[in-house]
Design a protein around this motif. Sequence first.
Motif, PDB file in Angstrom:
ATOM      1  N   ALA A  33     -17.675  -7.632  -3.713  1.00 34.91           N
ATOM      2  CA  ALA A  33     -16.468  -7.879  -4.063  1.00 34.91           C
ATOM      3  C   ALA A  33     -15.774  -7.051  -3.604  1.00 34.91           C
ATOM      4  N   GLY A  34     -14.504  -7.066  -3.560  1.00 40.94           N
ATOM      5  CA  GLY A  34     -13.839  -6.101  -2.867  1.00 40.94           C
ATOM      6  C   GLY A  34     -12.153  -6.227  -2.838  1.00 40.94           C
ATOM      7  N   VAL A  35     -11.349  -5.409  -2.624  1.00 37.07           N
ATOM      8  CA  VAL A  35      -9.611  -5.629  -2.267  1.00 37.07           C
ATOM      9  C   VAL A  35      -9.104  -5.677  -1.205  1.00 37.07           C
ATOM     10  N   TYR A  36      -7.984  -6.285  -0.396  1.00 40.13           N
ATOM     11  CA  TYR A  36      -7.608  -5.365   0.565  1.00 40.13           C
ATOM     12  C   TYR A  36      -6.303  -5.126   0.050  1.00 40.13           C
ATOM     13  N   SER A  37      -4.997  -4.457   0.763  1.00 39.43           N
ATOM     14  CA  SER A  37      -4.044  -4.038  -0.746  1.00 39.43           C
ATOM     15  C   SER A  37      -3.101  -3.837   0.994  1.00 39.43           C
ATOM     16  N   ASN A  38      -2.098  -4.676   1.269  1.00 34.48           N
ATOM     17  CA  ASN A  38      -1.754  -4.583   2.264  1.00 34.48           C
ATOM     18  C   ASN A  38       0.465  -4.067   2.217  1.00 34.48           C
ATOM     19  N   TYR A  39       0.493  -3.313   2.901  1.00 34.35           N
ATOM     20  CA  TYR A  39       1.886  -3.101   3.188  1.00 34.35           C
ATOM     21  C   TYR A  39       2.755  -3.777   3.985  1.00 34.35           C
ATOM     22  N   TYR A  40       3.274  -4.142   3.854  1.00 32.00           N
ATOM     23  CA  TYR A  40       4.266  -4.744   4.979  1.00 32.00           C
ATOM     24  C   TYR A  40       6.356  -4.160   4.862  1.00 32.00           C
ATOM     25  N   SER A  41       6.519  -3.636   6.197  1.00 25.50           N
ATOM     26  CA  SER A  41       7.816  -3.102   5.792  1.00 25.50           C
ATOM     27  C   SER A  41       9.014  -4.217   5.212  1.00 25.50           C
ATOM     28  N   GLU A  42       8.930  -5.365   5.262  1.00 23.44           N
ATOM     29  CA  GLU A  42       9.532  -6.184   4.811  1.00 23.44           C
ATOM     30  C   GLU A  42       9.240  -6.677   4.102  1.00 23.44           C
ATOM     31  N   TYR A  43       8.317  -6.891   3.410  1.00 22.42           N
ATOM     32  CA  TYR A  43       7.166  -7.866   2.149  1.00 22.42           C
ATOM     33  C   TYR A  43       6.997  -6.748   0.910  1.00 22.42           C
ATOM     34  N   GLY A  44       6.767  -5.328   1.450  1.00 26.38           N
ATOM     35  CA  GLY A  44       6.195  -4.220   0.307  1.00 26.38           C
ATOM     36  C   GLY A  44       4.744  -4.709  -0.151  1.00 26.38           C
TER      37      GLY A  44
END
Length: 608
Positions: A361-372
């Motif tokens: 199990a796991g998670v990927y946290s992503n930050y996009y400059s346009e979508y947060g």
Amino acid sequence: MQKLVLLVSSLAFCLSVNAQTDTTTQDLGEVLIQENRIQLPFSKQSRNISLISKRQIETTPARSLAEVLSFVPGVDVRQRGVTGVQSDISIRGGSFEQTLMLLNGIKLSDPQTGHHMMNIPVPLVNIDRVEVLKGPASRIFGQNAYAGAINVITELSDNKYARVQGYAGDFGMKGLNFAGSLPMGNYKQNLAVSYDDSNGHWYNSDYQVSNIFYEGGLDINERNELKGMIAYTDRSFGANGFYSSAFPDQWESVQTTLASLSHTLNLDNFYLNTRGYFRRNQDEYVLRRDEPEFYQNFHTTDVYALEANGSFQSMLGKTGFGLETRKEAIESTNLGNHDRVLSGIFLEQLVTIGKKADLRAGVYSNYYSEYGWKHFPGAELGFQATTDLRLYSGYGISYRIPTYNDLYYVGPTNIGNDNLVPEQAQNFEIGAKWSKSGLFAELVYFNRSTDNLIEWTRPDANTPWQPQNFSEVKFNGIEASLNYRVSPNGKTLHIKEFNLSYNYINADLINQPGIETRYALTALKNQVIGGVLIGIGQKLEWNTKMRNVERMNQDPYFLLDMRVDYNRTSKIGFFAEASNITDTDYMEAGTVQMPGRWFRAGFMLNFE
């Protein structure tokens, strides 16, 4: 359909006869799946994964990776011409924008459009294997691995070798491929070069494709390794019917450059890989080939990326972690100049539960400059019921942002929509794998519930296509497959490999009154794939492949392909291939009429 039943019955009979006497098997269960963090053998995976081995690549009646992938269960290949000059790849009913292509774990997605996803600068002769991960892969590879991911693997060799392959065929087709390895002490290196061209199978479908690929690796010591790669592909082609039937004189030229450098630290219980890579794609598109001033677009996209991925073993099990940052930029005469930045954090844990079960199990946290910020959790649960039978289930969230074509394109037949929002899906699957004595069988059910699906629509044929978000669309399906693989046994006539699969996919998206959709309602619905590789004596191999394909709201079609190899692994070998032996009338993408029956033949030179 009668042809299909007859062929399947014949293959099944041959298998039953030979399976009783073949005892030498080719075990792929211990092949390590090349994910970027926690890497597990194929036999321990709790996911639906297809492996394409080097032998399969070499013996399949195909001149390109796209044609090889067309025989993978659940994968829908839509070619706009032969030998993969331009192809779209989708998995489990998704669109071509929802599949992530990788080369040795490096993302090849293009911010301009998914139509460039198969601009892979590696000649087919240099590919060691291909791993096709079906279902959500955002937690493993990041965004755009929406419906699945395809990882093309090359390997550095400890041995010197040189391989040359040439061929010619219908439509003025010809090609020459070279691959070589020249290790020097602790430094290993591969070089591959290829050239293919053709006059085309119909009006304005000629093409020229060149590839060059170099990879090197230095073993600094037992714990440290450096790897570098540089590759380039140049493809120019007549694009009749590729994007619109209204302009048969379309032409396109695409050049892709890829470079990477990585370092690997491998300790007893700790692994860390850091790398940086750069990808540039240049695209020239002309609506009238001999009159570029009528309508012409130039696009250049640049991708810069840094990644760190690792894992460590502790009392809690195996922990995987990763960081990435990526900048995407485009300069375009049509789309304008734009750039965006993303950052991502990966974290996952693998634990064993008793003697037979495991949870990842796991998670990927992503930050996009346009979508947060966006977060993509996921998990797989596996249970080893017996030595031969593994049960599994999984859940994951996937995500895709619009491409620049989706947002900003302006043309006579397509118009972008800058009000689009990213699409997101919840995915669930449950399956079973059984493996014994060279036989491998798998049955899986999957469900994908999509929010804000991006689909191109139009009210009538006189209005340009434009993308919009659909609120919710559900896809579900089943996949059943059977594979049989053995090593050569010296018999005069024996089966080396047999495979048979069936896929069914259903989508609840229905056309709104007065609205025509472009991709979603032509997704794969029914797919039957079969094949048998027969060894005749010590030198001859005969591979027969068939496909029966039905897409939503389209008529089904049946294709039969064959290849014969003589002395494939010896110093001098020869091969002959025939595609669409049944001379079927069909289209895979756009309004491109695919060729009827066609042939090619060639030679192989192997020096070691």
